[in-house]
Design an enzyme around this catalytic site. Structure first.
Site, short mmCIF file in Angstrom:
data_model
loop_
_atom_site.label_atom_id
_atom_site.label_comp_id
_atom_site.label_asym_id
_atom_site.label_seq_id
_atom_site.Cartn_x
_atom_site.Cartn_y
_atom_site.Cartn_z
CB CYS A 113 44.84 28.93 61.75
SG CYS A 113 44.76 30.54 63.43
CG HIS B 169 43.24 25.88 65.58
ND1 HIS B 169 44.14 25.69 64.36
CD2 HIS B 169 43.46 26.88 65.36
CE1 HIS B 169 45.12 25.67 63.77
NE2 HIS B 169 44.57 27.50 65.23
CD GLU C 56 43.23 21.73 62.92
OE1 GLU C 56 42.12 22.63 62.51
OE2 GLU C 56 44.55 22.57 63.32
#
Lengths: 81, 232
Positions: free
Chosen positions: B85, B194, B196
């Site tokens: 991002c 994302h 994560e």
């Protein structure tokens, strides 16, 4: 103190969603004379004095950091009146 | 394996990225934007967030920070770097990846579980996927519209540098539905979604099996561990 003004605009062929949002707001106000809005940036660089070298450095800065050539164009680098 | 996660002023997901590294079996190492020191790490994650409040352009000020001098030279020497991002925006502003990222074409911030296709499974960060595999990980951004000139776009497509593509819907107007890129060498990868945030059951995207059970993001981090083992 003298000021060098750098103006940067999103590239003409790219969609400018922020400008488009303002244009839509104008439409809602019933303002029919303004068919489009594009939003750019104006940088005011304060300098001790304006020399050819300082202006050249400002132009370099305009291309390197103040704008991203992939998405924007530097439209002017000039000394403020 | 020590994997560095850089914190910039305004980083938001640095702790989540550290946690993802840990869950994958690596050792996360917090790195600071103001340092010229990579602390001996073997790979680097540039996390999501709003570094410097997105002033000037997203990622532009962070790209000028002291640690990025080190990140750029390490990346050019082959060190794996993942930009998520805002991290992707920083990679683009650092010229480690081509093109640019502009405001979403519809003007709104978007936050959704995003379906993606893995287009390149030969990079340091995607080798645990198979090419063509479909995955779901969260996406949340206001300025995720990928653009590049026609020539660059053609090169990215023909040389396999499109790493991920949006499926079902294009959430931000990205050209060719591009969600993420890799450099030619395959050590630098950047993407808007994302990974994560999809590393532990109970906290990821919904799947057909169960709510919030999606862990497709974990393989980004197991890929890098595998890559380093293979090189050892």
């Amino acid at each position: 103190m003298p000021t060098i003004v750098v103006e940067v605009m999103p590239k003409a062929e790219l969609l400018d969603p922020a400008g488009k949002a303002v244009a839509t707001a104008l439409g809602k106000q019933g303002r029919s004379h303004f068919s489009g809005v594009r939003i750019g940036k104006r940088f005011e660089l304060t300098v001790d004095e304006v020399t050819d070298a300082v202006l050249a450095e400002a132009r370099e800065l305009a291309d390197d950091l103040l704008s991203n050539g992939v998405i924007e164009d530097v439209v002017s680098v000039r000394v403020a009146e | 394996m020590r994997i560095g996660v850089v914190t910039f002023p305004g980083s938001l997901d640095d702790r989540d990225a550290q946690r993802a590294v840990r869950l994958a079996g690596g050792e996360p190492v917090a790195l600071w934007h103001g340092a010229h020191d990579l602390d001996g790490v073997e790979a680097i994650v540039l996390p999501g967030g709003f570094s410097y409040g997105d002033y000037l352009r997203c990622g532009a000020i962070a790209a000028q920070s002291p640690i990025m001098t080190e990140v750029v030279s390490a990346a050019n020497a082959g060190m794996p770097v993942l930009g998520i991002c805002n991290g992707f925006q920083i990679l683009v502003e650092s010229h480690l990846l081509p093109g640019g990222l502009i405001r979403n074409d519809h003007g709104d911030f978007v936050c959704r579980d995003q379906r993606l296709r893995v287009e390149n499974a030969d990079t340091a960060w995607t080798n645990q996927f198979t090419a063509g595999e479909e995955i779901t990980i969260p996406l949340k951004n206001g300025e995720g519209g990928f653009i590049a000139d026609a020539e660059t776009l053609k090169r990215l497509e023909s040389e396999g540098q499109v790493a991920f593509r949006y499926l079902q819907t294009n959430p931000n107007g990205s050209l060719n539905d591009i969600a993420g890129l890799t450099n030619a060498r395959g050590n630098v990868v950047g993407l808007m979604p994302h990974p994560e945030h999809a590393v532990e059951a109970g906290f990821g995207p919904d799947t057909d099996a169960a709510m919030r059970s999606g862990v497709d993001g974990l393989r980004f981090f197991t890929s890098i561990l595998q890559q380093t083992l293979a090189n050892a």
